[in-house]
Design an enzyme around this catalytic site. Structure first.
Site, PDB file in Angstrom:
ATOM      1  N   GLU A 195     -67.023  70.589  55.784  1.00 55.10           N
ATOM      2  CA  GLU A 195     -68.312  70.910  56.390  1.00 55.10           C
ATOM      3  C   GLU A 195     -68.845  72.244  55.872  1.00 55.10           C
ATOM      4  O   GLU A 195     -70.038  72.388  55.573  1.00 55.10           O
ATOM      5  CB  GLU A 195     -68.187  70.965  57.912  1.00 55.10           C
ATOM      6  CG  GLU A 195     -67.974  69.627  58.585  1.00 55.10           C
ATOM      7  CD  GLU A 195     -68.076  69.732  60.102  1.00 55.10           C
ATOM      8  OE1 GLU A 195     -68.832  70.592  60.597  1.00 55.10           O
ATOM      9  OE2 GLU A 195     -67.393  68.969  60.794  1.00 55.10           O
ATOM     10  N   SER A 263     -50.621  61.531  50.532  1.00 53.38           N
ATOM     11  CA  SER A 263     -49.450  60.660  50.681  1.00 53.38           C
ATOM     12  C   SER A 263     -49.730  59.253  50.180  1.00 53.38           C
ATOM     13  O   SER A 263     -50.886  58.844  50.046  1.00 53.38           O
ATOM     14  CB  SER A 263     -48.944  60.557  52.126  1.00 53.38           C
ATOM     15  OG  SER A 263     -48.709  61.835  52.663  1.00 53.38           O
ATOM     16  N   ASP A 335     -62.047  62.036  60.512  1.00 49.99           N
ATOM     17  CA  ASP A 335     -62.900  63.200  60.770  1.00 49.99           C
ATOM     18  C   ASP A 335     -62.671  63.633  62.214  1.00 49.99           C
ATOM     19  O   ASP A 335     -63.399  63.246  63.130  1.00 49.99           O
ATOM     20  CB  ASP A 335     -64.365  62.857  60.533  1.00 49.99           C
ATOM     21  CG  ASP A 335     -65.260  64.096  60.612  1.00 49.99           C
ATOM     22  OD1 ASP A 335     -64.717  65.202  60.802  1.00 49.99           O
ATOM     23  OD2 ASP A 335     -66.484  63.948  60.499  1.00 49.99           O
ATOM     24  N   ASP A 338     -65.069  69.149  64.034  1.00 48.82           N
ATOM     25  CA  ASP A 338     -66.490  69.457  63.864  1.00 48.82           C
ATOM     26  C   ASP A 338     -66.722  70.931  64.137  1.00 48.82           C
ATOM     27  O   ASP A 338     -66.142  71.495  65.080  1.00 48.82           O
ATOM     28  CB  ASP A 338     -67.365  68.637  64.828  1.00 48.82           C
ATOM     29  CG  ASP A 338     -67.736  67.274  64.285  1.00 48.82           C
ATOM     30  OD1 ASP A 338     -67.487  67.021  63.086  1.00 48.82           O
ATOM     31  OD2 ASP A 338     -68.271  66.448  65.046  1.00 48.82           O
TER      32      ASP A 338
END
Length: 821
Positions: A195, A263, A335, A338
């Site tokens: 972000e 990974s 996600d 924030d």
């Protein structure tokens, strides 16, 4: 003169003798903490006798008479081999590193205090189920039994590092283990860094519409155009250009962008297995350290034997197998973070704007003690969205309007985190269905969990998924105004929303951190994924055979072919190959022709012994820098790794992306072929200055050395020769045998992030399963088990992963019996 000579000889001899005695004393004190694996010890806290059998690799096989003592034995074994690592992890989570290291770690401590991870871990103890509470308490008792033994028998303070840093060891507590789990979540979470960079780039670009080129979406369903970042804050002052962020200290748990975890994992059903049993391969990627993050161990529980990778400080086999189930983990790239811009009340900076008006921050004061300096008092602030971060951290000031602050929402900031209870239930699960039920308790870090039992295979995203409003202004891709209700989290999504792939018709599941599902926002999982390249090679290897074996899965784990190289070289070199004019020896033109000839005949294999991988990597790095630096200036320093999708968009001129090739500050209109040629010349100059001009003699492995560095002593002269482990390695940023490069000068191609553990489990013959670590079991640099497994790891070899008790005893290097007084 003769008298002077005799006295000089005597003084020199005395100095040498004193030096030898001093070194002998240092060695004696350091060696005192080497654990004795063959003994009988009376301990407090266990319920019955515990037997710990060490195999010839130093792996403990723990045979108790009850489950509680299994965790006690694991705690004791962890403390025998990794006590310094455990205490360092605990201090990191507590924000108490500066008590040992001074101002060097003050920034890290400040950030950790602001996140409040340790108090959240303390609160989470009460949220665990009874079995997890019992495991945590028994494990802590095992750790404390080793600490008591060290104190009673003067065993060199437990590790050599404790002589260099006066760090009294407090008794281990259950909350300490939960804090380390949260620390792992921090090390595996990097969405907020994306972000920040996206906002910085939006502000820096002359044409914000070009943001989709330099930070492209993984191919799939299109994403609605993002707003220009500045438009989210009308009337507020933002810096037009960002500055390059500084690097964090080596002890910082905050990952650099692009190093927040990766990974591989893949599984095959019996129908796709030559042996008729299920197969699973897993290699989690983490930053290289000495010792490794992982520690191999085997526990004998009432539900059966369990063997695999543990994390010192945590009473669980985090990945591995039991008699009936095997499981692997990969970073999901959910996600789960924030950033919010919080507007301060102009009349009272102790208040911030909410959808319902201004509200007071939740505040608390805390004191950070600093070695040899006065302590620092911090005022911690929390909003309804999360903790407030300082503007100086992560270059947040460059994207924060003047007078405002930034807060972080993150799923791991949960005071009722039951992730450890889930891990312990997973260890006891007998089949895929039980394992999936156990996974519902996972909170953070979010992972892709790959499972096999005797008949079935599955892959599921585990961990809390935030619920976002469909009207979110930036869809969570940019820092957003925290006072707008639509931008705020709306709780969590139910576990049923987590993607699940169960017994697919094709008989194979896998994950290379690639995009796993194509759902519209807000159930999209993520816009930023960790891989768009490795998955192509994995698909080719999986579909190239009708059936697979343990060895074919190992071959895929160790594959070093770069699909990015195979895709990009024909694009960037198409107008350069075979078009050069005759050039005399020693000229740049001749060197360019020689490099192009080598690359034209290369198959994309990033083998450590070849020159082509170094030429390719240097060319692509120089090319990306030339494409972006004139548009975004010093922010280009934050784009430390090549983005293949960006290069491909530019050279295919997708949506007009070819404009990046023109240098906006020059009168001439440069073509992409011009930039490719100039970048190749840049790369050859760089290679020549650092590795020589004889191109055919170059070795990728000389530049791509795995750097397993001791986080504390790794830069200390003389000591670093003993504590750091360096190995020439194959692979690269986009190969299945991933060796993520540092991306930063002076060694941009140093291998700093990769498979710290590899395991392959074959349920046609479970005891033929194999695993390996990147270093060794011990954290003591005088131990032969400090780096013994690293040699096998580098060569692509493995240890047998058997639950056969007789085999463990037959190859044992010592048996410890812990008995009750």
């Amino acid at each position: 003169m003769a008298t002077l000579f005799r006295w000089l000889l005597r003084l020199t001899s005395a100095a040498i003798l004193l030096a030898v005695l001093g070194l002998g004393l240092v060695y004696y004190l350091a060696a005192r903490s080497l654990p004795d694996y063959d003994k009988v010890l009376a301990v407090e806290g266990s319920r019955a006798e515990i037997e710990i059998v060490r195999d010839n690799a130093g792996v403990p096989h723990i045979f108790p008479q009850n489950d509680s003592d299994a965790y006690f034995g694991l705690g004791y074994a962890h403390a025998q081999d990794r006590l310094w690592q455990m205490t360092l992890l605990r201090r990191t989570a507590q924000g108490r590193l500066s008590e040992l290291f001074g101002r060097r770690t003050l920034e890290t401590d400040t950030l950790m205090r602001r996140l409040d991870l340790y108090p959240l871990a303390v609160r989470s103890v009460a949220a665990q189920d009874p079995q997890a509470l019992e495991a945590l308490e028994a494990y802590a008792a095992g750790v404390n039994a080793r600490i008591a033994e060290i104190n009673a028998e003067s065993l060199g303070r437990g590790a050599p590092e404790f002589f260099l840093f006066n760090a009294p060891i407090a008794p281990w507590q259950p909350a300490d283990s939960l804090a380390i789990v949260k620390l792992m979540a921090l090390q595996l979470s990097g969405q907020f860094r994306e972000e920040i960079l996206r906002a910085q780039t939006s502000l820096a670009l002359p044409d914000p519409a070009r943001l989709q080129d330099i930070l492209p979406d993984i191919p799939g369903a299109g994403t609605a155009a993002l707003p220009d970042y500045a438009q989210l804050f009308p009337g507020k002052t933002l810096q037009p250009f960002a500055t390059a962020a500084h690097e964090m200290d080596a002890l910082s748990p905050f990952p650099e962008r692009g190093l927040a975890g990766a990974s591989n994992a893949w599984a095959a059903s019996p129908a796709r297995s030559a042996g008729g049993g299920t197969l699973l391969a897993n290699d989690p990627h983490l930053g290289f350290t000495a010792p490794s993050t992982w520690y191999l161990a085997r526990l004998e529980l009432s539900s059966g034997g369990v063997i695999g990778g543990t994390v010192p400080g945590v009473p669980a086999v985090m990945l591995g197998r039991s008699e009936h189930l095997a499981w692997g983990l990969t970073s999901s790239y959910l996600d789960d973070q924030d950033l919010f811009i919080e507007e301060l009340d102009p009349d009272n900076p102790d208040r911030y704007r909410t959808p319902d008006g201004f509200a007071a921050f939740e505040t608390r004061r805390t004191i950070v003690d600093i070695k040899n300096e006065a302590p620092v008092t911090l005022t911690l602030r929390w909003t309804e969205n999360g903790p407030v971060l300082p503007r100086s951290a992560f270059d947040l000031g460059s994207i924060t309007p003047q007078g405002d602050v930034v807060s972080l929402a993150w799923t791991a900031l949960d005071g009722a985190d039951t992730s450890l209870s889930a891990a312990l239930r997973l260890m006891r699960a007998q089949d895929v269905d039980e394992a999936l039920a156990a996974s519902e308790l996972y909170v953070a870090p979010s992972q892709m969990l790959t499972l096999i039992d005797g008949e079935r295979i599955a892959m599921k995203l585990i961990g809390t998924m935030p619920a976002r409003d469909p009207a979110h202004q930036s869809q969570g891709r940019l820092p957003s105004p925290g006072w707008i209700e639509a931008n705020r989290w709306q709780g969590r999504l139910p576990d049923s929303a987590n993607p699940l792939f169960l017994d697919p018709p094709g008989g194979i599941v896998g994950n290379t951190n690639n995009k796993v599902i194509d759902r519209p926002f807000p159930e999209h999982v993520s816009f930023d994924w960790g891989d768009s390249q490795r998955v192509m090679r994995w698909q080719s290897l999986m579909t190239g055979r009708q059936v697979h074996t343990r060895d074919s899965f190992i071959e895929a784990q160790l594959d070093t072919v770069s699909p990015a190289a195979r895709t990009l070289l024909p694009l960037i070199g198409r107008d350069l190959w075979y078009t050069g004019e005759a050039a005399p020896e020693g000229t740049p033109e001749r060197q360019r022709q020689r490099a192009l000839d080598l690359l034209a005949n290369w198959n994309g294999e990033m083998n450590e012994h070849l020159p082509e991988p170094l030429l390719y990597a240097a060319w692509l790095r120089a090319l990306q820098d030339r494409l972006i630096r004139d548009e975004i200036g010093p922010l280009a320093d934050n784009y430390t790794h090549v983005e293949p999708l960006f290069i491909e968009r530019v050279f295919r001129d997708i949506d007009g992306a070819g404009v990046w090739c023109d240098v906006i500050r020059s009168v001439v209109v440069e073509t992409c072929s011009d930039i490719a040629r100039m970048a190749l010349d840049d790369a050859l100059v760089w290679v020549g200055e650092r590795h020589g001009t004889a191109l055919e003699s170059l070795r990728w492995g000389d530049a791509h050395q795995a750097a397993h560095e001791h986080p504390v002593l790794g830069n200390v002269p003389l000591l670093r020769s003993f504590v750091n482990i360096r190995q020439s390695t194959s692979g690269g940023d986009f190969t299945l045998q991933r060796g993520r490069t540092s991306g930063r000068d002076p060694q941009p191609f140093s291998n700093v992030h990769g498979a710290t553990y590899r395991g392959v489990y074959d349920f046609a013959d479970p005891d033929s399963s194999v695993y390996i670590l990147s270093t060794g079991e011990s954290g003591h640099f005088l131990s032969r088990h400090y780096d013994d497994l690293g040699t096998l790891w580098r060569r692509g070899e493995y240890l047998p992963m058997s639950l056969d008790q007789d085999l463990a005893r037959a190859a044992s290097v010592g048996i410890t019996r812990l008995v009750t007084p």
